[in-house]
Design an enzyme around this catalytic site. Structure first.
Site, short mmCIF file in Angstrom:
data_model
loop_
_atom_site.label_atom_id
_atom_site.label_comp_id
_atom_site.label_asym_id
_atom_site.label_seq_id
_atom_site.Cartn_x
_atom_site.Cartn_y
_atom_site.Cartn_z
N ASP A 16 1.55 84.66 -58.77
CA ASP A 16 0.83 85.43 -59.79
C ASP A 16 0.40 84.49 -60.93
OD1 ASP A 16 -0.09 87.71 -61.12
OD2 ASP A 16 1.85 88.10 -62.06
N HIS A 76 -4.99 93.87 -63.16
CA HIS A 76 -3.72 93.40 -63.74
C HIS A 76 -3.29 94.38 -64.84
CE1 HIS A 76 -3.19 89.20 -62.13
NE2 HIS A 76 -4.34 89.56 -61.60
N GLY A 77 -2.06 94.20 -65.30
CA GLY A 77 -1.60 95.03 -66.41
C GLY A 77 -1.47 96.49 -66.03
N GLY A 78 -0.94 96.76 -64.83
CA GLY A 78 -0.87 98.13 -64.31
C GLY A 78 0.08 99.05 -65.07
P1 13P Z 1 2.23 94.59 -66.38
O1 13P Z 1 3.40 93.74 -66.73
O2 13P Z 1 1.49 95.06 -67.56
O3 13P Z 1 2.62 95.69 -65.44
O4 13P Z 1 1.19 93.62 -65.62
C1 13P Z 1 1.60 92.98 -64.45
C2 13P Z 1 0.60 91.99 -64.01
O5 13P Z 1 -0.58 92.14 -64.21
C3 13P Z 1 1.07 90.82 -63.26
O6 13P Z 1 0.07 89.90 -63.05
#
Ligand code: 13P
Length: 287
Positions: free
Chosen positions: A84, A207-209
């Site tokens: 990631d 990203h940022g789910g």
């Molecule tokens: P969150 O930590 O906001 O769920 O985002 C996860 C992410 O995008 C990992 O690359």
């Protein structure tokens, strides 16, 4: 056996659902996510940040652990092990260690350099049958020391990167890692629509789910998002369940201090979060 994320993501685009990437931090998290994916008959992507990679004793340890779990737990659903937000150097380290998928996050470079490095890595991954994610427009917030200001990607740049033959593309559309601030303006669906129209069914990555409202998740999937990353939400539910166990004094009763008991409520909480996300993303039964 670990698989590339290519087929599962192309299937997701065609079937209008998304596959979850759940980040792992230790053995308990990996086991909880794999068991839940099997229970839900869902394909799954295990995400490893560089920081988590270091914490878990390096990429080779992680490959050994995850491959061992797939065999010992009898996991039959497709599992991709994915770096990631990888740097150029760490993408190579993961390819060498046996990851089945990598993200090269070149969003911090000028676009020409992002293109050159991504192109080189696409060729290496193609030869090895590994999937590769590229990024245009930094994702906002902070994750494991990688700080992004929440840029909105330029659709023309997305098209250029997509044409390099990457497997999937992460484009900043106002999304942020971690908790969203109260004054967050929401996802830029106007930009997502433009990107989607230009990249010829390339799986897009959100990203940022954590903390994105359900209707926005569904709308993003309808516009070509086929992979959604979740990390913070699992951390929050894990921490809350562990705190409740300790505050109830359970760690002091009987053998409640045994780490296998102490970490069990948090692990169950991760399973519940993963079940909920897979249901929302529509990947249940797609393995
Ligand atoms: P969150 O930590 O906001 O769920 O985002 C996860 C992410 O995008 C990992 O690359």
């Amino acid at each position: 056996m670990l698989v590339s994320a290519k087929k599962m993501l192309n299937d997701a685009v065609a079937g209008h659902y998304a596959v979850g990437q759940f980040n792992i931090n230790n053995l308990e998290w990996a086991k909880a996510i794999l068991l839940t994916a099997e229970e839900m008959k869902s394909p799954v992507i295990l995400g490893v940040s560089e920081g988590a990679g270091k914490y878990m004793c390096g990429y080779k340890t992680i490959v050994g652990m995850v491959n061992g779990m797939i065999a010992e737990l009898g996991i039959t659903v497709p599992v991709a092990l994915h770096l990631d937000h990888g740097s150029y150097e760490h993408a190579y380290k993961c390819i060498e260690a046996g990851f089945s998928s990598v993200m090269f996050d070149g969003s911090k470079y000028p676009i020409d350099e992002n293109i050159a490095k991504t192109k080189e890595l696409v060729a290496v991954c193609e030869e090895k049958g590994i999937s590769i994610e590229a990024e245009v427009g930094a994702i906002g917030g902070e994750e494991d020391g990688v700080v992004g200001s929440g840029e909105v990607a330029d659709p023309a740049e997305c098209k250029m990167i997509a044409e390099l033959g990457v497997t999937m593309l992460a484009a900043g559309i106002g999304n942020i890692h971690g908790k969203y601030p109260a004054n967050w303006q929401g996802l830029r669906f106007d930009v997502l629509e433009k990107i989607s129209a230009d990249v010829d069914n390339m799986p897009l990555v959100l990203h940022g789910g954590t903390g994105i409202p359900e209707e926005m998740i569904k709308r993003a999937i309808s516009l070509g998002v086929a992979k959604i990353n979740v990390n913070t939400e699992c951390q929050l539910t894990f921490a809350a369940a562990t705190r409740a166990y300790i505050e109830a004094g359970k760690d002091l009763e009987g053998k409640g201090f045994d780490p296998r008991k102490l970490l069990a409520p948090g692990t169950e909480a991760i399973k519940a979060t993963v079940r909920e996300k897979m249901t929302l993303f529509g990947s249940v039964g797609k393995a």
